[in-house]
Design a protein around this motif. Sequence first.
Motif, PDB file in Angstrom:
ATOM      1  N   GLN A 102     -47.206 -25.378 -65.296  1.00 30.92           N
ATOM      2  CA  GLN A 102     -46.428 -25.259 -66.531  1.00 30.92           C
ATOM      3  C   GLN A 102     -47.309 -24.765 -67.689  1.00 30.92           C
ATOM      4  O   GLN A 102     -46.931 -23.856 -68.433  1.00 30.92           O
ATOM      5  N   ALA A 103     -48.488 -25.364 -67.832  1.00 38.11           N
ATOM      6  CA  ALA A 103     -49.399 -24.916 -68.893  1.00 38.11           C
ATOM      7  C   ALA A 103     -49.865 -23.488 -68.632  1.00 38.11           C
ATOM      8  O   ALA A 103     -50.107 -22.711 -69.574  1.00 38.11           O
ATOM      9  N   ALA A 104     -49.969 -23.129 -67.352  1.00 32.85           N
ATOM     10  CA  ALA A 104     -50.363 -21.755 -67.011  1.00 32.85           C
ATOM     11  C   ALA A 104     -49.280 -20.767 -67.428  1.00 32.85           C
ATOM     12  O   ALA A 104     -49.570 -19.673 -67.929  1.00 32.85           O
ATOM     13  N   LEU A 105     -48.018 -21.160 -67.237  1.00 24.12           N
ATOM     14  CA  LEU A 105     -46.908 -20.287 -67.662  1.00 24.12           C
ATOM     15  C   LEU A 105     -46.943 -20.077 -69.177  1.00 24.12           C
ATOM     16  O   LEU A 105     -46.730 -18.972 -69.681  1.00 24.12           O
ATOM     17  N   TYR A 106     -47.211 -21.142 -69.877  1.00 29.85           N
ATOM     18  CA  TYR A 106     -47.272 -21.067 -71.348  1.00 29.85           C
ATOM     19  C   TYR A 106     -48.441 -20.170 -71.772  1.00 29.85           C
ATOM     20  O   TYR A 106     -48.296 -19.298 -72.646  1.00 29.85           O
ATOM     21  N   ALA A 107     -49.582 -20.379 -71.135  1.00 29.75           N
ATOM     22  CA  ALA A 107     -50.776 -19.592 -71.484  1.00 29.75           C
ATOM     23  C   ALA A 107     -50.563 -18.110 -71.179  1.00 29.75           C
ATOM     24  O   ALA A 107     -50.917 -17.240 -71.991  1.00 29.75           O
TER      25      ALA A 107
END
Length: 390
Positions: A102-107
């Motif tokens: 999820q944080a990777a998608l945001y980044a």
Amino acid sequence: MRLSNRILTMIDDGDDGWAIYHETKRRQAAGEQITVLTIGEHDRRTAPEILKAMHDSAMGGNTGYADIPGSPSLRATIAERVEARTGVKTTAANIMVTPGGQAALYAAHTAALDPGDRALYIDPYYATYPGTIRGTGGVDVPVRARAENDFQPARADLEAAATGAKSLLINSPNNPTGVIYSRETLAMIGEVATKHDLWLISDEVYDTQVWEGEHLSPRQLPGLADRTMVIGSMSKSHAMTGSRIGWIVAPEEVIPHLLFLSTNTTYGVPGFIQDAAEFALNQGQGLEDAIAEPFRRRRLLAQEVLKGANAVRMVPPSGAMYVMLDIRATGLSGEDFAFALLDAEKISVMPGESFGTAAAGHVRVALTVDDDRLTDALVRLAAFAAGLVP
Ligand code: PLP
């Protein structure tokens, strides 16, 4: 005090698509026995040996600030795995470790978009996609993948939305449909991305759950690696949902920028979690296969149970831990069907509408309870649907 439009508009009208999940939790808390087939989480916990590696690392003192892009050895391990699986040259310099996919998608979207940029994603979609894009300041633009095309996106639909867009997010194996994009679909997506100069953000968190055909990453197709960011995660492959660890694979020059983003947001992933992830990855394919196996088995089970059903059609799933059921023969929306099923049979499934408009009239069943319970739930679901047919 007024909050920013950015945060106020992250989700539509305050509806995050999880109403049935929240209602299920409420009823469970009130003592109802419910078969929960909503959330994408294994019915097994993280393996004890992985937890031991985590414990040993923490007890050994790895509890301070950790390497923000990921420890050199974990990044190298991920890079080796990516290269072994795809054949595409990958080094630690292509890897940024993140607190989950999820944080990777945001980044990835933060790296690709300026405020107001249009960001495409395929509908049906994993429920957080629109909010993730809006949270980074982008304008989310869903592109329908049609039920009649077995949820493979079509060139005309992509082309119609692509002019002026900055990025395209794809997800294969797909949540919620279980569909795996064919080589032809991916090649077409690559052509559209190249023609319109789009970043391709490829969410591959289900890449160890492939039941039919082959999983291809767009990085493997000619000319696409330089415009592709791949989202990876230990959540599904290693039953480590709660550990919050994933990664981005990106062109080398992108990684220092993602490092700045992490420094200013998450400050990385705890060192003992990173060590546990490295340990888990080093267990190799055997552990991943064992974790994926129940879903392979239950998908066949679902196919068997539902093959004679007249009111429910299963979208043929090639991967992931879900099956998508077309219940349009009942005349109900996915949402009405899901709530009626919860009331009548105490079975909780996700309405297709939670994943966009393209999956309206469908429900998603997570294959995340034991085989007997799943069989019983599907038999009752099919009978319930049959009773609704006008
Ligand atoms: N992408 C997809 C398609 C998912 O289904 C999920 C979780 O269900 C995620 C990303 C996020 O996973 P995590 O943040 O646990 O890695």
